[in-house]
Design a protein around this motif. Structure first.
Motif, PDB file in Angstrom:
ATOM      1  N   THR A 161      -6.041  -1.040   6.590  1.00 52.31           N
ATOM      2  CA  THR A 161      -4.964  -1.932   6.172  1.00 52.31           C
ATOM      3  C   THR A 161      -5.497  -3.222   5.548  1.00 52.31           C
ATOM      4  O   THR A 161      -4.720  -4.107   5.210  1.00 52.31           O
ATOM      5  CB  THR A 161      -4.061  -2.310   7.367  1.00 52.31           C
ATOM      6  OG1 THR A 161      -4.859  -2.991   8.347  1.00 52.31           O
ATOM      7  CG2 THR A 161      -3.452  -1.081   8.007  1.00 52.31           C
ATOM      8  N   VAL A 162      -6.824  -3.336   5.435  1.00 51.64           N
ATOM      9  CA  VAL A 162      -7.424  -4.575   4.918  1.00 51.64           C
ATOM     10  C   VAL A 162      -8.130  -4.270   3.602  1.00 51.64           C
ATOM     11  O   VAL A 162      -9.007  -3.417   3.539  1.00 51.64           O
ATOM     12  CB  VAL A 162      -8.420  -5.160   5.942  1.00 51.64           C
ATOM     13  CG1 VAL A 162      -9.040  -6.452   5.404  1.00 51.64           C
ATOM     14  CG2 VAL A 162      -7.717  -5.412   7.280  1.00 51.64           C
ATOM     15  N   HIS A 163      -7.724  -4.941   2.539  1.00 51.68           N
ATOM     16  CA  HIS A 163      -8.264  -4.683   1.197  1.00 51.68           C
ATOM     17  C   HIS A 163      -8.830  -5.986   0.652  1.00 51.68           C
ATOM     18  O   HIS A 163      -8.202  -7.034   0.801  1.00 51.68           O
ATOM     19  CB  HIS A 163      -7.150  -4.197   0.265  1.00 51.68           C
ATOM     20  CG  HIS A 163      -6.301  -3.117   0.881  1.00 51.68           C
ATOM     21  ND1 HIS A 163      -6.576  -1.785   0.750  1.00 51.68           N
ATOM     22  CD2 HIS A 163      -5.191  -3.198   1.673  1.00 51.68           C
ATOM     23  CE1 HIS A 163      -5.675  -1.081   1.420  1.00 51.68           C
ATOM     24  NE2 HIS A 163      -4.819  -1.920   1.987  1.00 51.68           N
ATOM     25  N   PHE A 164      -9.989  -5.910   0.019  1.00 48.50           N
ATOM     26  CA  PHE A 164     -10.531  -7.140  -0.555  1.00 48.50           C
ATOM     27  C   PHE A 164     -11.209  -6.870  -1.882  1.00 48.50           C
ATOM     28  O   PHE A 164     -11.645  -5.753  -2.154  1.00 48.50           O
ATOM     29  CB  PHE A 164     -11.496  -7.840   0.400  1.00 48.50           C
ATOM     30  CG  PHE A 164     -12.620  -6.968   0.880  1.00 48.50           C
ATOM     31  CD1 PHE A 164     -13.823  -6.943   0.196  1.00 48.50           C
ATOM     32  CD2 PHE A 164     -12.464  -6.176   2.014  1.00 48.50           C
ATOM     33  CE1 PHE A 164     -14.852  -6.134   0.639  1.00 48.50           C
ATOM     34  CE2 PHE A 164     -13.497  -5.365   2.459  1.00 48.50           C
ATOM     35  CZ  PHE A 164     -14.694  -5.341   1.760  1.00 48.50           C
TER      36      PHE A 164
ATOM     37  N   LEU B 276      -3.077  -6.085   4.264  1.00 48.06           N
ATOM     38  CA  LEU B 276      -3.644  -7.392   3.948  1.00 48.06           C
ATOM     39  C   LEU B 276      -4.536  -7.262   2.717  1.00 48.06           C
ATOM     40  O   LEU B 276      -5.309  -6.308   2.612  1.00 48.06           O
ATOM     41  CB  LEU B 276      -4.467  -7.848   5.155  1.00 48.06           C
ATOM     42  CG  LEU B 276      -5.303  -9.116   5.044  1.00 48.06           C
ATOM     43  CD1 LEU B 276      -4.409 -10.326   4.843  1.00 48.06           C
ATOM     44  CD2 LEU B 276      -6.134  -9.300   6.317  1.00 48.06           C
ATOM     45  N   TYR B 277      -4.414  -8.220   1.793  1.00 55.86           N
ATOM     46  CA  TYR B 277      -5.222  -8.222   0.566  1.00 55.86           C
ATOM     47  C   TYR B 277      -5.852  -9.596   0.449  1.00 55.86           C
ATOM     48  O   TYR B 277      -5.153 -10.605   0.563  1.00 55.86           O
ATOM     49  CB  TYR B 277      -4.341  -7.979  -0.659  1.00 55.86           C
ATOM     50  CG  TYR B 277      -3.518  -6.715  -0.548  1.00 55.86           C
ATOM     51  CD1 TYR B 277      -3.969  -5.511  -1.089  1.00 55.86           C
ATOM     52  CD2 TYR B 277      -2.297  -6.714   0.122  1.00 55.86           C
ATOM     53  CE1 TYR B 277      -3.234  -4.342  -0.959  1.00 55.86           C
ATOM     54  CE2 TYR B 277      -1.555  -5.551   0.266  1.00 55.86           C
ATOM     55  CZ  TYR B 277      -2.030  -4.375  -0.283  1.00 55.86           C
ATOM     56  OH  TYR B 277      -1.297  -3.221  -0.151  1.00 55.86           O
ATOM     57  N   VAL B 278      -7.153  -9.632   0.203  1.00 55.79           N
ATOM     58  CA  VAL B 278      -7.788 -10.934   0.049  1.00 55.79           C
ATOM     59  C   VAL B 278      -8.720 -10.934  -1.147  1.00 55.79           C
ATOM     60  O   VAL B 278      -9.467  -9.982  -1.373  1.00 55.79           O
ATOM     61  CB  VAL B 278      -8.482 -11.384   1.367  1.00 55.79           C
ATOM     62  CG1 VAL B 278      -9.396 -10.331   1.925  1.00 55.79           C
ATOM     63  CG2 VAL B 278      -9.240 -12.687   1.195  1.00 55.79           C
ATOM     64  N   CYS B 279      -8.628 -11.996  -1.944  1.00 53.49           N
ATOM     65  CA  CYS B 279      -9.516 -12.168  -3.099  1.00 53.49           C
ATOM     66  C   CYS B 279      -9.846 -13.640  -3.208  1.00 53.49           C
ATOM     67  O   CYS B 279      -8.947 -14.491  -3.227  1.00 53.49           O
ATOM     68  CB  CYS B 279      -8.847 -11.673  -4.386  1.00 53.49           C
ATOM     69  SG  CYS B 279      -9.962 -11.743  -5.814  1.00 53.49           S
TER      70      CYS B 279
END
Lengths: 198, 321
Positions: free
Chosen positions: B219-222, B194-197
């Motif tokens: 697994t979580v990237h921001f 998961l990528y959030v920006c």
């Protein structure tokens, strides 16, 4: 828990309940006790979304303790090989939110982790706890054959018969320790065999 | 390594208004060579010579990593901000010669992932422009969910829909469309990253729900581009360089150190990368830590500060710089 020696040698922890929507346990023999210990710390209803794949081994102990947790599914298999298709199928159908817990012998943890890595789970997000025998799964670096349940140092390769020094050098891809010929220079030299991975 | 020492001399090759708030800038190398390779999610720090003052703002590269003839960034005008985006909008024209840093990636794709789930809010779309281009070229599996206030502020939404069709899902605040986050997160196949920006509220919401629903932290990237917060001016003594400086209201501590002629390392200028970490030698007063790098324990210890975003209130502060 085994002492850390070289970087590739796996280090195991203690199972603890993780946030998640589904919980998949894979354990053998005394690994069941790691699951019951986790249950004591788990919130109510935790096992309602749990699936336990258990290989009791010869003595067939601990099954009743796992049944008492009332998991959504409890599968018992005679060997890891017989449980593997079920594990692979479960992982293939799983969604994010599934948490994986592995407990028992190193061979079980390593091979279940191998299946999980193939399914896309990162090894750092898998909970592991070593329980029971220290027997190792060893790959002979010469013939590439894998010998299960190695308890001695050195050990004889069950495929090519070479006498192997069992190293701490571990391959996550193969789920096996590396065994290297201990008397390559002089095959008549036979060091004493000790049982050290009991 | 500090990007403060590795810089690129570029010329603005195009300036394109995108919508009422966003303008796109294209950079080419002054010597006509190709620009350095980068990967989706990378940013550059753009140096702006604004009179006496040098402003340094990080912007995500939004072009395809497969084309390094030029770099493109999109700048959202922030009328209430510290002035960097306004400078870009008002003063930077085609033909301007500028200096930018080498690209740095603090928001890279984890290419071990089976699938990439991307969530963008507003101008947070820019790193995904490059990441989707990179993945599409390799046949990568991705899905992009993009929330914006109105259709007209959906920067590049039409382009993304045209390029990737149903792999892009749009949500407009003015139509009360909202990501069904729990359902989206729970229906992803194993091995998804998961990528959030976007705005910090969105990042917090997504990270919290992902953790609660059992997504491992790995697994979580921001990506969080926090501009330094303004505050009361304060004085700092730099022990190594033997200087005493004043940090202005609208200036960050890092900017004040740079203005004094000291060249500390930095990468993100947003309190996340850790490059500018500085030891505190002595202090009498309180720290206002705005960073995401130091642990809470380190914040309490008062032995370290991240000068890119953090401030100080009190009588005296001595830093090892």
């Amino acid at each position: 828990m085994a002492a850390k020696s070289i970087i590739s040698r796996p280090v195991y922890g203690t199972l603890s309940p993780q946030p998640g929507k589904h919980h998949l346990f894979v354990a053998d023999a005394e690994g069941a006790l790691a699951i019951t210990d986790l249950a004591a710390k788990a919130p109510d209803g935790f096992f309602a979304d749990a699936h336990i794949i258990f290989i009791p081994g010869n003595e067939g102990q601990h099954v009743a303790a796992l049944e008492a947790l009332k998991p959504a599914q409890l599968y018992q298999g005679p060997t890891f090989a017989s449980a593997l298709p079920r594990l692979k199928q479960t992982l293939a159908n799983a969604h994010m939110g599934l948490r994986l817990y592995l407990a028992g012998t190193e061979g079980l943890i390593g091979q279940a982790m191998q299946a999980a890595l193939e399914a896309g789970i990162d090894h750092t997000s898998i909970q592991t706890e070593h329980r029971g025998s220290l027997a190792r799964r060893v790959q002979c670096v010469h013939c590439k054959g894998i010998t299960e349940n190695v308890t001695t140092q050195p050990a004889t390769c069950s495929h090519c018969g070479l006498l192997l020094l069992v190293r701490d050098h571990y391959s996550r891809r193969l789920a096996a320790f590396q065994g290297v010929c201990i008397n390559a220079e002089d095959r008549s030299e036979i060091p004493p065999t000790e049982e050290i991975f009991r | 390594m500090s990007t403060g020492t590795t810089k690129l001399d570029v010329v603005v090759s195009d300036v394109v208004p995108v919508n009422e708030l966003v303008t796109r800038f294209h950079f080419r190398r002054r010597d006509g060579q190709l620009l350095p390779t980068f990967s989706g999610g990378a940013h550059v720090v753009v140096e702006m010579r604004d009179g006496e003052r040098t402003r340094l703002n990080p912007y995500s590269l939004m072009g395809s990593p497969l084309d390094t003839r030029e770099y493109t960034i999109s700048v959202r005008r922030d009328d209430a901000g510290r002035g960097g985006s306004l400078f870009m909008h008002r003063h930077v024209r085609r033909g301007h010669e500028m200096v930018i840093s080498y690209p740095v990636n603090l928001f890279s794709l984890d290419l071990r992932a089976r699938k990439h789930l991307m969530l963008a809010g507003g101008i947070g779309i820019t790193p995904f422009m490059a990441q989707t281009a990179q993945l599409a070229a390799d046949g990568g599996n991705f899905e992009l969910h993009y929330t914006c206030r109105t259709a007209s502020l959906g920067t590049y939404a039409d382009l993304l829909r045209q390029r990737y069709e149903r792999r892009v899902r749009l949500y407009h605040d003015d139509r009360d469309e909202r990501i069904e986050l729990d359902r989206l997160l729970s229906s992803q196949p194993l091995g998804t990253h998961l990528y959030v920006c976007g705005p910090s509220g969105m990042i917090g919401w997504v990270c919290d729900r992902a953790a609660a629903l059992g997504w491992p932290a790995e697994t979580v990237h921001f990506e969080h581009f926090a501009a330094p917060q303004p505050g009361a001016p304060f004085d700092v003594t730099l022990a190594v360089s033997g200087k005493t400086i004043r940090v202005g209201e609208q200036q960050s501590l890092l900017e004040a150190i740079e203005a004094a002629g000291v060249d500390p390392p930095y990468l993100c200028r947003g309190g996340v990368c850790g490059q500018c970490e500085t030891n505190v030698i002595a202090h009498d007063g309180n720290f206002i830590h705005n960073d995401h790098w130091l642990s809470e324990e380190e914040h309490r210890s008062c032995k370290k500060i991240m000068p890119c975003v953090s401030r100080f209130e009190g009588r005296s502060l001595v830093l090892e710089r």
